[in-house]
Design a protein around this motif. Sequence first.
Motif, mmCIF file in Angstrom:
data_model
loop_
_atom_site.group_PDB
_atom_site.id
_atom_site.type_symbol
_atom_site.label_atom_id
_atom_site.label_comp_id
_atom_site.label_asym_id
_atom_site.label_seq_id
_atom_site.Cartn_x
_atom_site.Cartn_y
_atom_site.Cartn_z
ATOM 1 N N ARG A 135 -15.587 -0.391 -19.900
ATOM 2 C CA ARG A 135 -16.860 -1.123 -19.878
ATOM 3 C C ARG A 135 -18.009 -0.229 -20.322
ATOM 4 O O ARG A 135 -18.097 0.926 -19.908
ATOM 5 N N VAL A 160 -4.725 2.519 -16.390
ATOM 6 C CA VAL A 160 -5.894 1.710 -16.734
ATOM 7 C C VAL A 160 -7.093 2.614 -16.996
ATOM 8 O O VAL A 160 -7.410 3.488 -16.189
ATOM 9 N N THR A 216 -11.479 -9.839 -22.107
ATOM 10 C CA THR A 216 -11.181 -9.090 -20.888
ATOM 11 C C THR A 216 -10.831 -10.025 -19.739
ATOM 12 O O THR A 216 -11.361 -11.135 -19.629
ATOM 13 N N ASP A 244 -12.634 10.896 -20.728
ATOM 14 C CA ASP A 244 -14.005 11.097 -20.273
ATOM 15 C C ASP A 244 -14.476 12.531 -20.532
ATOM 16 O O ASP A 244 -15.071 13.168 -19.652
ATOM 17 N N ASP A 275 -11.140 2.380 -17.706
ATOM 18 C CA ASP A 275 -12.292 1.483 -17.640
ATOM 19 C C ASP A 275 -13.114 1.657 -18.915
ATOM 20 O O ASP A 275 -13.740 2.696 -19.119
ATOM 21 N N ASP A 309 -9.889 -6.480 -23.663
ATOM 22 C CA ASP A 309 -8.867 -5.606 -23.099
ATOM 23 C C ASP A 309 -7.929 -5.203 -24.234
ATOM 24 O O ASP A 309 -7.504 -6.049 -25.025
ATOM 25 N N ARG A 358 -9.719 -1.493 -20.360
ATOM 26 C CA ARG A 358 -10.264 -2.748 -19.861
ATOM 27 C C ARG A 358 -11.764 -2.877 -20.151
ATOM 28 O O ARG A 358 -12.549 -1.990 -19.856
ATOM 29 N N GLY A 359 -12.112 -4.019 -20.763
ATOM 30 C CA GLY A 359 -13.516 -4.420 -20.841
ATOM 31 C C GLY A 359 -14.360 -3.734 -21.899
ATOM 32 O O GLY A 359 -15.583 -3.868 -21.896
ATOM 33 N N CYS A 360 -13.724 -3.033 -22.836
ATOM 34 C CA CYS A 360 -14.515 -2.370 -23.881
ATOM 35 C C CYS A 360 -14.905 -3.364 -24.973
ATOM 36 O O CYS A 360 -14.276 -4.396 -25.146
#
Lengths: 464, 464
Positions: free
Chosen positions: A74, A70, A60, A428, A72, A46, A26-28
């Motif tokens: 962003r 999901v 997004t 991550d 993230d 998205d 989401r939101g990249c």
Amino acid sequence: MSGMSDRTPLSAGFPTPEPTRRLLIRGCDVLRVPAEGECEVLRARDIVVADGVIEAVSPTGSATETEADVIDGRGLLAVPGLVNAHTHSPMVLMRGAAEDVTVEGWFNDRVWPMESNLTPDDVHAGALLACAEMIRSGVTAFADHYFFPERIADAVAETGLRADIAPTYFSSRGQKALEETVAFAEARHGDADGRITVSLGPHAPYTVDDKDLRALSDHARRLGLRLHIHAAEHLEQTESSLQRRGITPIRVLHETGVLDAGALIAHGCGIVEQDLPLLAEHAATTAVACCPKVYLKHALSPLTPVRDLLDTGVGVAVGTDGAAGHNTLDVWEALRLVALTQKQAVRDATWMTVSDTLRLATRGGARALGLQDRIGALEPGMRADIVLTDLTGTHCRPLHDARAALVYSARASDVRTVVVDGRVLMRDGRLLTVDESALLVDVDARVARILDTSHGRAVQHYDP
Amino acid sequence: MSGMSDRTPLSAGFPTPEPTRRLLIRGCDVLRVPAEGECEVLRARDIVVADGVIEAVSPTGSATETEADVIDGRGLLAVPGLVNAHTHSPMVLMRGAAEDVTVEGWFNDRVWPMESNLTPDDVHAGALLACAEMIRSGVTAFADHYFFPERIADAVAETGLRADIAPTYFSSRGQKALEETVAFAEARHGDADGRITVSLGPHAPYTVDDKDLRALSDHARRLGLRLHIHAAEHLEQTESSLQRRGITPIRVLHETGVLDAGALIAHGCGIVEQDLPLLAEHAATTAVACCPKVYLKHALSPLTPVRDLLDTGVGVAVGTDGAAGHNTLDVWEALRLVALTQKQAVRDATWMTVSDTLRLATRGGARALGLQDRIGALEPGMRADIVLTDLTGTHCRPLHDARAALVYSARASDVRTVVVDGRVLMRDGRLLTVDESALLVDVDARVARILDTSHGRAVQHYDP
């Protein structure tokens, strides 16, 4: 090489997460790599993945997912997974063990003697280590060329990466060995939900005779596979071939049917003008992997004639070669060196642009592996091989142009999250499919035995 | 360049830790870089620092410290701080804003117009960002060459780095500007407890006339300073100089007294055979900074003739040049490229060995800055510029040879802790003297104004 199998799979017992059916990043931002022209950065998207395939890349907020995993995204930039188009993955075991030597010394005094020590289990451990390093670096697919290919395939299956594996064959190994490489191809091509493909792997025209090259070309055509082969690695090899038999290594590939079957050629620094029409005849199914770090390190000149190859329509891709020469399996480093060295090679700073370089390392690599319909771009319908990069580090700031940052500033350590075939392999910065600390202990225990070349054996003698 | 000063020091208000009087780094391995011969790794040492000076490097456990700041160095390799022997630190502001252009386009269409927008405060912010990036990369000293040098000196003083700062001078600026650069040298040489030194900075023989070169050489001799100058940047400049005035750029430096005063020459790719005897005359006080990434990117050939220079006794060091060309200030990347490109340049893979490369980036850099008696090696009596690197990452394993890993596998992100002049500037990845997040916000706010070249101004026109 020892035939002894002390098989104790390292990743066995380590929990293998189930593939996620649905994934939402989401939101990249998303790097769009078109087939031609400038790459561009799509803001705030998205990415929806279903059953390993990219279903949508949309502004997004437009994706409504209730049951997806999901991530993230962003503040991160999603790029197509990098492709390492030529390597020998288990050679990470010999990283840094053959420095400041000639090409001949590298082969005959160091690498080929050390390789005679390798057991199938060494190869498995080395391939696992290589996969761990590549996942960390955002490499999602690689073209491998090595011994004990079944153990490399195991490592690929276990770690979740994508690979095209060519079992290395020398004519000195004999007919049974040739048949074994074909049997490996028949057994493992398409394995691991299609993440594993196989190419046939004659080592080079100077170590495989014409009869064997013809036989392997015939097998490749029969099985619908490609060949992966070293050829015209440097100009001296081409000159030596001309002197010994009157034709260039590329013409050998032409006459033995290798080009006709479809070939990934490693290096090609010795490709000369008379080779270009031969390559052009088979341009759609031919690719050359350029690995400039090892060419510089081995003091070679000229380098792969990338501009000439692209002009003929042949595919060009970026590789690291094995880590005994390249020291890393870092395709960021390799693609940067392709841009830098190719600008210098043709004395044109406006050529091998940022966009073209990114294309070689993604779409170019996909084509080199025969996977151009499956990977190489973040578009609906493609397999979900996605790398989330963090370009907020001091060394990338201010971020005038994310594309330039990817080619000239970013480091493998800027990779945060890696998805292959819809499955998250690193999240991550944490590897999810490799028990890295246990693996490193295991690898360290193998080193002394592998480095011992007092026996005087070697897998082959280098005399191209 | 705008003369406007909107001085609002960014690091003011940010707490500056007191220098630690005594520091103990316990249990680290230590890279010994001798003046000649192979580097070696000393195992499990304690490094004792008192008042900014290395007091002892001894087997761990032998140091008994009760009042020292103690850093646990176990599992880390201490290396001498890297020296960036040629840069323009504030150009990080233009990182990635001038890609895929010719040298002429780079200067005349991009960089020199953008530089005309810079305010003193921009330069301060840019220098702070550069210092942050260099600390993160394990660069402990740099040779800078730029405008508004007083604001760079402020940034160096504030961040705790070590720098030799040359105020850039063009003859087009006029006599008052020349006098100002001399006044800067008189005011700031030896500042910040000696961490700041100053060299005089005529830009190049093609932008500074002979009269000014003589005047600056005279000032340098009078003040006991060196000069830092671009010269013979590429072969075309040498050819142009020969055509215009019958002598090479290096002979210009010889005839105007620059070599006699002692010079750090940037690039020197156009140094030709007839220059070598002139350089040899002043070998002990002459150094050349080699910055290969920008040479490749600008499609230059030949490169700095490092072997010839070393043969004459001239010092050779490693630089990045400004980030508008190099994109990073990463000396690991630069030293790797020196090794790779120099092997290729002389077609000898056994040359520019791992040990020699590490020496250029440490002792070579120290000599280029005239600091060979203070920094460049981890030995008792030297200032404590120490970098703790972590070579346990997957990309360095197995670790057959830490020296090879430093040159060919390690990344700036493997740097954990950085000490300059006995003061800890980064501890386990955390910067202690720069408020990085505030700085990045400040820098981002400057970008649009700096990139706007619609005014048509430029600091200079490039026509060497």
